[in-house]
Design a protein around this motif. Structure first.
Motif, PDB file in Angstrom:
ATOM      1  N   ARG A 150       0.814  -1.225   0.000  1.00  0.00           N
ATOM      2  CA  ARG A 150       0.000   0.000   0.000  1.00  0.00           C
ATOM      3  C   ARG A 150       0.847   1.274   0.000  1.00  0.00           C
ATOM      4  O   ARG A 150       0.303   2.336  -0.293  1.00  0.00           O
ATOM      5  CB  ARG A 150      -0.934   0.005   1.209  1.00  0.00           C
ATOM      6  CG  ARG A 150      -0.192  -0.152   2.518  1.00  0.00           C
ATOM      7  CD  ARG A 150      -1.086   0.189   3.698  1.00  0.00           C
ATOM      8  NE  ARG A 150      -2.042  -0.867   3.996  1.00  0.00           N
ATOM      9  CZ  ARG A 150      -2.840  -0.832   5.052  1.00  0.00           C
ATOM     10  NH1 ARG A 150      -2.801   0.225   5.875  1.00  0.00           N
ATOM     11  NH2 ARG A 150      -3.675  -1.805   5.305  1.00  0.00           N
ATOM     12  N   ASP A 151       2.133   1.188   0.350  1.00  0.00           N
ATOM     13  CA  ASP A 151       2.960   2.401   0.456  1.00  0.00           C
ATOM     14  C   ASP A 151       3.555   2.812  -0.887  1.00  0.00           C
ATOM     15  O   ASP A 151       4.771   3.002  -1.031  1.00  0.00           O
ATOM     16  CB  ASP A 151       4.057   2.214   1.505  1.00  0.00           C
ATOM     17  CG  ASP A 151       3.472   2.142   2.910  1.00  0.00           C
ATOM     18  OD1 ASP A 151       2.362   2.671   3.114  1.00  0.00           O
ATOM     19  OD2 ASP A 151       4.121   1.548   3.782  1.00  0.00           O
ATOM     20  N   ASN A 152       2.696   2.920  -1.875  1.00  0.00           N
ATOM     21  CA  ASN A 152       3.058   3.338  -3.227  1.00  0.00           C
ATOM     22  C   ASN A 152       1.791   4.029  -3.711  1.00  0.00           C
ATOM     23  O   ASN A 152       0.701   3.444  -3.622  1.00  0.00           O
ATOM     24  CB  ASN A 152       3.386   2.080  -4.051  1.00  0.00           C
ATOM     25  CG  ASN A 152       3.466   2.328  -5.549  1.00  0.00           C
ATOM     26  OD1 ASN A 152       2.502   2.813  -6.146  1.00  0.00           O
ATOM     27  ND2 ASN A 152       4.583   1.981  -6.154  1.00  0.00           N
ATOM     28  N   PRO A 153       1.883   5.263  -4.144  1.00  0.00           N
ATOM     29  CA  PRO A 153       0.638   6.006  -4.435  1.00  0.00           C
ATOM     30  C   PRO A 153      -0.286   5.303  -5.428  1.00  0.00           C
ATOM     31  O   PRO A 153      -1.501   5.259  -5.218  1.00  0.00           O
ATOM     32  CB  PRO A 153       1.159   7.328  -5.019  1.00  0.00           C
ATOM     33  CG  PRO A 153       2.552   7.469  -4.537  1.00  0.00           C
ATOM     34  CD  PRO A 153       3.088   6.076  -4.351  1.00  0.00           C
ATOM     35  N   PHE A 154       0.279   4.757  -6.504  1.00  0.00           N
ATOM     36  CA  PHE A 154      -0.560   4.080  -7.495  1.00  0.00           C
ATOM     37  C   PHE A 154      -1.281   2.905  -6.864  1.00  0.00           C
ATOM     38  O   PHE A 154      -2.487   2.715  -7.044  1.00  0.00           O
ATOM     39  CB  PHE A 154       0.317   3.618  -8.669  1.00  0.00           C
ATOM     40  CG  PHE A 154      -0.379   2.711  -9.634  1.00  0.00           C
ATOM     41  CD1 PHE A 154      -1.368   3.202 -10.486  1.00  0.00           C
ATOM     42  CD2 PHE A 154      -0.056   1.369  -9.705  1.00  0.00           C
ATOM     43  CE1 PHE A 154      -2.010   2.364 -11.384  1.00  0.00           C
ATOM     44  CE2 PHE A 154      -0.699   0.525 -10.602  1.00  0.00           C
ATOM     45  CZ  PHE A 154      -1.673   1.024 -11.434  1.00  0.00           C
ATOM     46  N   GLN A 155      -0.537   2.107  -6.110  1.00  0.00           N
ATOM     47  CA  GLN A 155      -1.107   0.892  -5.519  1.00  0.00           C
ATOM     48  C   GLN A 155      -1.999   1.203  -4.318  1.00  0.00           C
ATOM     49  O   GLN A 155      -3.070   0.611  -4.157  1.00  0.00           O
ATOM     50  CB  GLN A 155       0.023  -0.049  -5.079  1.00  0.00           C
ATOM     51  CG  GLN A 155       0.825  -0.574  -6.266  1.00  0.00           C
ATOM     52  CD  GLN A 155       2.103  -1.274  -5.862  1.00  0.00           C
ATOM     53  OE1 GLN A 155       2.378  -1.447  -4.666  1.00  0.00           O
ATOM     54  NE2 GLN A 155       2.898  -1.684  -6.833  1.00  0.00           N
ATOM     55  N   GLY A 156      -1.536   2.120  -3.438  1.00  0.00           N
ATOM     56  CA  GLY A 156      -2.275   2.387  -2.206  1.00  0.00           C
ATOM     57  C   GLY A 156      -3.457   3.324  -2.429  1.00  0.00           C
ATOM     58  O   GLY A 156      -4.613   2.944  -2.238  1.00  0.00           O
ATOM     59  N   ALA A 157      -3.147   4.573  -2.834  1.00  0.00           N
ATOM     60  CA  ALA A 157      -4.208   5.574  -3.013  1.00  0.00           C
ATOM     61  C   ALA A 157      -5.113   5.223  -4.179  1.00  0.00           C
ATOM     62  O   ALA A 157      -6.295   5.567  -4.184  1.00  0.00           O
ATOM     63  CB  ALA A 157      -3.580   6.960  -3.238  1.00  0.00           C
ATOM     64  N   GLY A 158      -4.548   4.542  -5.185  1.00  0.00           N
ATOM     65  CA  GLY A 158      -5.327   4.239  -6.380  1.00  0.00           C
ATOM     66  C   GLY A 158      -5.995   2.879  -6.327  1.00  0.00           C
ATOM     67  O   GLY A 158      -7.204   2.765  -6.112  1.00  0.00           O
TER      68      GLY A 158
ATOM     69  N   LEU B 208       0.378   7.579 -10.671  1.00  0.00           N
ATOM     70  CA  LEU B 208      -1.024   7.650 -10.221  1.00  0.00           C
ATOM     71  C   LEU B 208      -1.809   8.638 -11.079  1.00  0.00           C
ATOM     72  O   LEU B 208      -2.927   8.356 -11.519  1.00  0.00           O
ATOM     73  CB  LEU B 208      -1.074   8.049  -8.741  1.00  0.00           C
ATOM     74  CG  LEU B 208      -2.490   8.237  -8.160  1.00  0.00           C
ATOM     75  CD1 LEU B 208      -3.302   6.954  -8.247  1.00  0.00           C
ATOM     76  CD2 LEU B 208      -2.411   8.718  -6.709  1.00  0.00           C
TER      77      LEU B 208
ATOM     78  N   TRP C 261      -5.812   2.520 -15.972  1.00  0.00           N
ATOM     79  CA  TRP C 261      -4.992   1.774 -15.011  1.00  0.00           C
ATOM     80  C   TRP C 261      -4.163   0.679 -15.635  1.00  0.00           C
ATOM     81  O   TRP C 261      -3.073   0.387 -15.133  1.00  0.00           O
ATOM     82  CB  TRP C 261      -5.880   1.231 -13.886  1.00  0.00           C
ATOM     83  CG  TRP C 261      -6.546   2.351 -13.187  1.00  0.00           C
ATOM     84  CD1 TRP C 261      -7.612   3.074 -13.644  1.00  0.00           C
ATOM     85  CD2 TRP C 261      -6.152   2.976 -11.968  1.00  0.00           C
ATOM     86  NE1 TRP C 261      -7.907   4.095 -12.770  1.00  0.00           N
ATOM     87  CE2 TRP C 261      -7.041   4.053 -11.731  1.00  0.00           C
ATOM     88  CE3 TRP C 261      -5.136   2.713 -11.050  1.00  0.00           C
ATOM     89  CZ2 TRP C 261      -6.937   4.864 -10.612  1.00  0.00           C
ATOM     90  CZ3 TRP C 261      -5.043   3.518  -9.933  1.00  0.00           C
ATOM     91  CH2 TRP C 261      -5.933   4.586  -9.714  1.00  0.00           C
TER      92      TRP C 261
ATOM     93  N   GLU D 232       7.783   5.962   1.293  1.00  0.00           N
ATOM     94  CA  GLU D 232       7.019   6.840   2.191  1.00  0.00           C
ATOM     95  C   GLU D 232       5.698   6.160   2.558  1.00  0.00           C
ATOM     96  O   GLU D 232       5.044   5.581   1.683  1.00  0.00           O
ATOM     97  CB  GLU D 232       6.676   8.143   1.465  1.00  0.00           C
ATOM     98  CG  GLU D 232       7.858   9.018   1.132  1.00  0.00           C
ATOM     99  CD  GLU D 232       8.472   9.613   2.387  1.00  0.00           C
ATOM    100  OE1 GLU D 232       7.725  10.201   3.185  1.00  0.00           O
ATOM    101  OE2 GLU D 232       9.700   9.432   2.577  1.00  0.00           O
TER     102      GLU D 232
ATOM    103  N   LEU E 258       1.770   5.611   3.153  1.00  0.00           N
ATOM    104  CA  LEU E 258       0.599   6.185   2.474  1.00  0.00           C
ATOM    105  C   LEU E 258      -0.248   7.029   3.425  1.00  0.00           C
ATOM    106  O   LEU E 258      -0.683   8.123   3.093  1.00  0.00           O
ATOM    107  CB  LEU E 258      -0.257   5.057   1.898  1.00  0.00           C
ATOM    108  CG  LEU E 258      -1.546   5.479   1.205  1.00  0.00           C
ATOM    109  CD1 LEU E 258      -1.266   6.287  -0.042  1.00  0.00           C
ATOM    110  CD2 LEU E 258      -2.386   4.250   0.859  1.00  0.00           C
TER     111      LEU E 258
ATOM    112  N   PHE F 254     -12.799  11.010  -5.941  1.00  0.00           N
ATOM    113  CA  PHE F 254     -11.416  10.541  -6.066  1.00  0.00           C
ATOM    114  C   PHE F 254     -10.512  11.476  -6.865  1.00  0.00           C
ATOM    115  O   PHE F 254      -9.458  11.886  -6.396  1.00  0.00           O
ATOM    116  CB  PHE F 254     -11.386   9.123  -6.666  1.00  0.00           C
ATOM    117  CG  PHE F 254      -9.987   8.605  -6.806  1.00  0.00           C
ATOM    118  CD1 PHE F 254      -9.233   8.329  -5.670  1.00  0.00           C
ATOM    119  CD2 PHE F 254      -9.403   8.425  -8.050  1.00  0.00           C
ATOM    120  CE1 PHE F 254      -7.922   7.885  -5.777  1.00  0.00           C
ATOM    121  CE2 PHE F 254      -8.091   7.977  -8.169  1.00  0.00           C
ATOM    122  CZ  PHE F 254      -7.361   7.708  -7.026  1.00  0.00           C
TER     123      PHE F 254
ATOM    124  N   ARG G 201      -3.033  15.572  -3.793  1.00  0.00           N
ATOM    125  CA  ARG G 201      -1.955  14.888  -3.090  1.00  0.00           C
ATOM    126  C   ARG G 201      -0.675  15.726  -3.157  1.00  0.00           C
ATOM    127  O   ARG G 201      -0.327  16.258  -4.205  1.00  0.00           O
ATOM    128  CB  ARG G 201      -1.700  13.513  -3.714  1.00  0.00           C
ATOM    129  CG  ARG G 201      -2.844  12.524  -3.426  1.00  0.00           C
ATOM    130  CD  ARG G 201      -2.600  11.188  -4.105  1.00  0.00           C
ATOM    131  NE  ARG G 201      -1.333  10.616  -3.696  1.00  0.00           N
ATOM    132  CZ  ARG G 201      -1.133   9.959  -2.566  1.00  0.00           C
ATOM    133  NH1 ARG G 201      -2.135   9.779  -1.718  1.00  0.00           N
ATOM    134  NH2 ARG G 201       0.053   9.493  -2.269  1.00  0.00           N
TER     135      ARG G 201
END
Lengths: 263, 263, 263
Positions: free
Chosen positions: A158-166, B87, B95, B124, B126, B170, B178
């Protein structure tokens, strides 16, 4: 166009077939409407969910308008399902194309009501959502949903913007879980989208998951490839066909292994 | 390639230029690297944010890998910015292509550290998000952010899944807000994405907003169009160029009106 | 634009060059019209068959309209050839984009006749077809044609909808065999289409077959790649260029082997 082609066109598109164009165009119309759309294994309604993403991707305003109109006017697709199709398409094909698709849906829905002398019904309210609002809980829901829908034992970091936030927060934590569109319809849309998007891994993973989950049978998937070919072109369909052949083998082998393990 | 072309290639790509291909390819490489990339109005770093979406869209694995490597290796783009770029690209280009882009970023980031004998730093975290979690509050934030970023006095109706669950919740309620990527960089990425996506209204609205907000100057936008042409082809760039010409006139007229109103 | 660029534009597009756009756009127009289109190895007519699929794919209505007009108005491409190009494009790029291409052809053909004060001639009749109607015979013809055109010793299994109903029955059993467009022109269109469609195997197989059949020489194929780059963008062209380099080696090795075997 032959009489059979004209009849098929009128039946599917809910308007009369166009006048004579060119010999070349006539032949293609005959093939698409009188042959491809008439085949077994996918219903006319199911073919709508393959066709709509293909025409929305192609940026051809006329075919998009005509297919949205036909899907709604025939009663094959309800307006709520169509709107969920737009959101699902946005994720897999990009928001700019979805933005136009969304506008076309609104216009055709109004046109159908105007033609019938009926008022446009009020939309369904967005809130309350059926998914949790707390960020940590959403990520947990997204992780489980990612595993279930992709038929995988793990979820991405989850600590990757594409994977976590997206992906976890929105695509699997919210979008795939929205009521109003069945999972089989979401599979048809997704496979069409990943097939025209071309990125190799998503084609593979979504074809695999659609077969492994048994949401689409092997015959339905083959039929999807032909329908896709007629609407998105042969090179992309040829690649899709190869992926399908490989994933059928993989799924068949996994099912045999699972059946042994449980017997 | 000329010596000047080879030097420019090595400078931008951070690796030596390839050996002789064909006369035709050499001419193109000279044009792209020794002419286009050397022009004023956009810095080399800013040109990265136009190039990356173009190569990620094109599904050409080699150029994508090379440009991700070059952007990170040169120090022009930080890893956090690159991940936000993925992202942002996911939203505007879909995607599936973003999924591959994301994999390539991870691979090239590892490759750079391996080449330098350094460990890959921890990502970093999330959470916590900087945007509200409550659905109603998120929609309100999304509505304001939609107006600010699009330079429009209204926001779309939330009772439509694409607009409510997608755009307001979203895309504008979370993604554009972000931290970790500047608004100018987001403008460059967005205009490139809407230009290859082709849907007519988003090209118009994002070119307009980038100019109206003064996040991109007129000269920077012209330069973006040329850089885009070299990486996404002339027909799409010609269309983009027409939109830019119209939106410059519109913005100029609006600014003149605003200036009168306040004088 | 330079005077040379303006002259080249007017010659190719059959209308005067546009007024001043931006310095960036002028530089690009000079490169495309005064450099790329003027190069040897492909004639202006042959470059039309690369340009048309690129602009029809790009969804930029203006360039599509302008290039269709120019190809017909210059006399480089006859109306029957243009209509066969639309059908060929439909198969390789998908039906929705071809539908728009088809409409644009009709409009520009009428426009040319209106400008000249001439009636639009009656179209060629579709029937009778030159290929057999009996399904079994069509499949046999399709299998042989598949082998001949792809330079392969085998044809795909017919008991699969995509391969049987699509590829063998229609694409190779009918479309490629239609009179009215030469095989060299079909090669140019096909390579351009598979190059922007991106699916990896078709790029490889159609570049190979075009070279192996000697329908396109090595120099013509290199030139196609540059022309494609200018119209579909550098990243896709770079990928095409890599495939061309590999297939040249493969074909050269095969020819050497065949020459030994017969000597």
């Amino acid at each position: 166009m032959t009489g059979r082609g004209r009849g098929a066109y009128a039946d599917i598109m809910t308007v009369p077939a166009p006048g004579y164009c060119s010999a070349a165009a006539e032949q293609l119309l005959d093939f698409v409407f009188a042959e491809v759309w008439q085949r077994p294994n996918l219903t006319r309604r199911e073919r709508r969910f393959v066709t709509l993403p293909c025409v929305a991707d192609a940026d051809a305003e006329g075919p998009l308008r005509d297919h949205v109109y036909a899907a709604l006017s025939s009663g094959d697709v309800a307006i709520g399902e169509m709107q969920e199709t737009v959101l699902h398409f946005a994720v897999y094909a990009g928001w700019p194309k979805a933005s136009r698709f969304n506008m076309v849906v609104d216009q055709q829905w109004e046109r159908i009501h105007a033609e019938r002398g009926l008022p446009v019904p009020a939309p369904e309210p967005l809130l309350p959502l059926t998914t949790p609002s707390d960020p940590e809980q959403r990520l947990c829901v997204g992780e489980q949903s990612f595993k279930d829908i992709n038929c995988l034992p793990y979820a991405p970091n989850r600590d990757n913007p594409f994977q976590g936030a997206g992906i976890l927060n929105f695509v699997f934590g919210e979008m795939w879980l929205r009521p109003g569109l069945g999972v089989k319809e979401r599979r048809l849309i997704t496979v069409a989208c990943v097939a025209f998007q071309d990125a190799p891994y998503p084609i593979l993973s979504h074809v695999y998951a659609a077969l492994k989950s048994r949401d689409l049978s092997f015959d339905e998937m083959d039929e999807l490839a032909l329908h896709f070919a007629a609407h998105c072109g042969w090179p992309k369909a040829e690649h899709l066909g190869q992926v399908i052949a490989e994933q059928k083998q993989r799924v068949t082998a996994e099912w045999a292994g699972e059946s042994e393990a449980t017997s």
